[in-house]
Scaffold this active site. Structure first.
Site, PDB file in Angstrom:
ATOM      1  N   ASP A  35       7.685   1.883 -12.217  1.00 46.19           N
ATOM      2  CA  ASP A  35       8.140   0.196 -12.179  1.00 46.19           C
ATOM      3  C   ASP A  35       9.474   0.075 -11.578  1.00 46.19           C
ATOM      4  O   ASP A  35      10.680   0.888 -11.886  1.00 46.19           O
ATOM      5  CB  ASP A  35       7.983  -0.018 -13.740  1.00 46.19           C
ATOM      6  CG  ASP A  35       8.105  -1.417 -13.999  1.00 46.19           C
ATOM      7  OD1 ASP A  35       7.491  -2.210 -13.070  1.00 46.19           O
ATOM      8  OD2 ASP A  35       8.925  -1.642 -15.034  1.00 46.19           O
ATOM      9  N   HIS A  36       9.429  -1.258 -11.014  1.00 44.93           N
ATOM     10  CA  HIS A  36      10.954  -1.426 -10.479  1.00 44.93           C
ATOM     11  C   HIS A  36      11.480  -0.576  -9.554  1.00 44.93           C
ATOM     12  O   HIS A  36      12.777  -0.380  -9.376  1.00 44.93           O
ATOM     13  CB  HIS A  36      11.914  -1.872 -11.661  1.00 44.93           C
ATOM     14  CG  HIS A  36      11.605  -3.418 -12.153  1.00 44.93           C
ATOM     15  ND1 HIS A  36      10.113  -3.607 -12.676  1.00 44.93           N
ATOM     16  CD2 HIS A  36      12.162  -4.533 -11.818  1.00 44.93           C
ATOM     17  CE1 HIS A  36      10.439  -4.807 -13.222  1.00 44.93           C
ATOM     18  NE2 HIS A  36      11.463  -5.541 -12.538  1.00 44.93           N
TER      19      HIS A  36
ATOM     20  N   HIS B  73       4.591  -5.378  -4.765  1.00 44.73           N
ATOM     21  CA  HIS B  73       3.234  -5.728  -5.526  1.00 44.73           C
ATOM     22  C   HIS B  73       3.579  -5.652  -6.906  1.00 44.73           C
ATOM     23  O   HIS B  73       4.156  -4.674  -7.470  1.00 44.73           O
ATOM     24  CB  HIS B  73       2.159  -5.074  -5.140  1.00 44.73           C
ATOM     25  CG  HIS B  73       1.759  -4.786  -3.585  1.00 44.73           C
ATOM     26  ND1 HIS B  73       1.305  -6.109  -2.975  1.00 44.73           N
ATOM     27  CD2 HIS B  73       1.798  -4.182  -2.479  1.00 44.73           C
ATOM     28  CE1 HIS B  73       1.047  -5.977  -1.800  1.00 44.73           C
ATOM     29  NE2 HIS B  73       1.430  -4.629  -1.370  1.00 44.73           N
TER      30      HIS B  73
ATOM     31  N   HIS C 259       8.172  -4.414   1.253  1.00 45.34           N
ATOM     32  CA  HIS C 259       7.532  -5.471   0.415  1.00 45.34           C
ATOM     33  C   HIS C 259       6.934  -4.933  -0.679  1.00 45.34           C
ATOM     34  O   HIS C 259       6.920  -3.826  -1.087  1.00 45.34           O
ATOM     35  CB  HIS C 259       6.612  -6.117   1.273  1.00 45.34           C
ATOM     36  CG  HIS C 259       5.373  -5.386   1.407  1.00 45.34           C
ATOM     37  ND1 HIS C 259       5.276  -4.338   2.359  1.00 45.34           N
ATOM     38  CD2 HIS C 259       3.985  -5.561   0.776  1.00 45.34           C
ATOM     39  CE1 HIS C 259       3.797  -3.855   2.458  1.00 45.34           C
ATOM     40  NE2 HIS C 259       3.316  -4.445   1.424  1.00 45.34           N
TER      41      HIS C 259
ATOM     42  N   HIS D   8       7.092  -1.003  -1.425  1.00 40.86           N
ATOM     43  CA  HIS D   8       6.604   0.253  -0.591  1.00 40.86           C
ATOM     44  C   HIS D   8       6.446  -0.307   1.032  1.00 40.86           C
ATOM     45  O   HIS D   8       6.639  -1.444   1.223  1.00 40.86           O
ATOM     46  CB  HIS D   8       5.159   0.691  -1.006  1.00 40.86           C
ATOM     47  CG  HIS D   8       3.983  -0.278  -0.521  1.00 40.86           C
ATOM     48  ND1 HIS D   8       2.660   0.153  -0.737  1.00 40.86           N
ATOM     49  CD2 HIS D   8       3.991  -1.580  -0.434  1.00 40.86           C
ATOM     50  CE1 HIS D   8       1.863  -0.591  -0.424  1.00 40.86           C
ATOM     51  NE2 HIS D   8       2.701  -1.791  -0.442  1.00 40.86           N
TER      52      HIS D   8
ATOM     53  N   CYS E 194       2.642  -4.279   6.895  1.00 40.38           N
ATOM     54  CA  CYS E 194       3.139  -3.068   5.948  1.00 40.38           C
ATOM     55  C   CYS E 194       3.970  -2.351   6.588  1.00 40.38           C
ATOM     56  O   CYS E 194       4.573  -1.314   5.992  1.00 40.38           O
ATOM     57  CB  CYS E 194       1.704  -2.499   5.655  1.00 40.38           C
ATOM     58  SG  CYS E 194       0.766  -3.528   4.471  1.00 40.38           S
TER      59      CYS E 194
ATOM     60  N   GLU F  36      -3.865  -3.238  -6.244  1.00 39.87           N
ATOM     61  CA  GLU F  36      -2.621  -3.307  -5.370  1.00 39.87           C
ATOM     62  C   GLU F  36      -2.506  -4.838  -5.370  1.00 39.87           C
ATOM     63  O   GLU F  36      -1.412  -5.574  -5.594  1.00 39.87           O
ATOM     64  CB  GLU F  36      -2.604  -2.967  -3.926  1.00 39.87           C
ATOM     65  CG  GLU F  36      -1.248  -3.182  -3.112  1.00 39.87           C
ATOM     66  CD  GLU F  36      -1.439  -2.845  -1.742  1.00 39.87           C
ATOM     67  OE1 GLU F  36      -1.553  -1.947  -1.339  1.00 39.87           O
ATOM     68  OE2 GLU F  36      -1.830  -3.735  -0.989  1.00 39.87           O
TER      69      GLU F  36
END
Lengths: 136, 136, 136, 136, 136, 136
Positions: F79-80, F41, F39, F14, F33, F124
């Site tokens: 996810d991913h 998490h 980047h 994100h 950010c 996060e």
């Protein structure tokens, strides 16, 4: 040949300070750790032993005995203590994570029946630890 | 209404002792914690704030500001300190996990712009923690 | 001889993709990781150094210096970055956990005063990590 | 040469008991673990493989394949099972942490394409684990 | 008013099974947990009490006493046991995480001097837990 | 009335960015950010449901069903993935921890048979999480 590791915990105080140095030198090298009122940590100790598995019991070492030795030789001596002021080996060396690992090795070596001490790991914080494998 | 929690850590020394009591009474009530040389912990602090999400930024609170307030008001005051000897609020009350939680609340209350302090949690050890929600 | 390990964290994006392959081949080998928008992880880095304990300080390495080197050489370069797009070494090799461990080794080797780099461990997830000990 | 480690979990029951011994002998050596109704643990398994990084994919081993082998050869056989009663290798040896590590090694050896099995680590509890590196 | 939480652990076996149902129905509802040989877990128990801080001691509850009550009333009864076969309350209800939380509450209620039981949390696995606050 | 919590994980990318703002304003408010390469998490999701324990099964909710709903409604979608680019709800709001918690709530509400959604917690990082209890 197999390795078995058991953990234990102790909470203790310490500080870093060299009498032969000035306050300024101590501050420069040891930073916040030079505060002689002491500060403390929840230390985690991992003791690893090495040996053959007993074909009957399936153990490399008697777990209860290992726990008792760790408790008697290390935890009962270090826990809720000020390492600099109350533990003999830290009268002459700084109680750094590295030196604590070496000191724990010396306290345990030769005391664990039937297995050989392989490694002592000491965590001072979750993100900092020292490993000692004895002299070799 | 949403809650946001941020953690921080500090390492400090403390002991429990009541001057008006005999050594024996202190030992009986506080056990190993009555050792006046002090012992220490890696404390974990969780600060929870409460508020509405800003529709533009998506934040309930500016994370960097929250971190800075926690650092300035608590961590820089407690970290690598002997709580009984160096932190004013523990001259008069025991630095138990419960009292540290209350003290952290008092230090943070009203200092976090745009959000309301909801809960302070303090871990003395991974298996022991106190929660304080303010007076209510 | 003692080992000292320090951890650090960074959050980064990456994807796996080989230009010479078709989309289908990339999908078959890399699965969900072939998504070129990228996805990310909280990476944990463990750096282990090896050496003799300084008899005065009790340190194998200056902890603050180790932290600074890790921050300067690795964390400040990788954190909050897209590894494929912004970090030079991953223009030519996939940013897998294995390759990140090797890249961190190359970034740190010879930069840590007074101690020898022993191992670099990189966790991509709590249940997946790579260890690199240098060429040997 | 690089090492890659993947974790998996399984929940199982076991007890320690030697038929040739009396109840008293079993109790003395195995303590609470001698209860033949069984008790259980959330075991954590860490499998480490060793090899060269593939210059194209950046992998030492296909992660999905490693996961599938661990699932097929170990987790699906041990998970939600009573090790003494339902897993063949523990009919003749005690399902101690040490013996489980050896048994997992035997189940995985030679099954992981392209890499060599380096170490099997089994945690019975977060504070107790065994490491096996094969016969050597 | 403050909350204090203490953790403890126990390792136990269990299965889920309803006698009035067929094997197929049990399998369909309980899946792998319907294996009557039993399987096991490392359970983590968190007990939270609520009360006023004693102005002298700084405690909401005597920590040693809380630990002793948890050990005597719960851990010594559940640890290294098969919950279905050896713990009376699970003769009539399934030993699910939910029911264990309620059972622990009933075992502790009214036994903790000077503080009120606020919450019982039981983890069956690190990723699954139940919270019970009593009838209300 | 009892609460049951289940965890799941997803890895995603994100960034934070407001088109109506200049680069400088974005940098000032969002710091690192604001990097539009993104980047990432390893997010941890905790879903808590509330209800009565079924007297037969001992469950407040069918655990497999809860897992499937979390997988289908959230994990398979996030996810991913790059949250800003690939997940519809983050086209219009920033994918902050707070907004992800609200979005997960909306995705799960009314989908869990037999129990009421009580809380959504999103981590996060291990030291930062948001809790959402719905509108109330």
């Amino acid at each position: 040949m197999i390795l078995l590791t058991r953990k234990a915990e102790f909470s203790a105080s310490h500080y870093y300070w060299i009498d032969a140095w000035t306050e300024g030198e101590n501050q420069r090298v040891f930073g916040k750790c030079a505060n002689r009122n002491g500060h403390g940590h929840n230390y985690t100790l991992e003791v690893t032993v090495k040996g053959e598995i007993d074909p009957k019991t399936g153990f490399v070492v008697d777990l209860k005995e290992l726990k008792d030795v760790m408790e008697r030789e290390v935890v009962s001596v270090y826990d809720h203590r000020h390492l600099n002021l109350e533990v003999p080996e830290f009268k002459t060396v700084q109680p750094t994570t590295e030196n604590i690992a070496v000191a724990v090795w010396k306290r345990l070596e030769g005391k664990i029946a039937g297995a050989r001490l392989h490694r002592v790991r000491v965590y001072e914080m979750p993100d900092l630890f020292a490993d000692y494998y004895g002299e070799r």
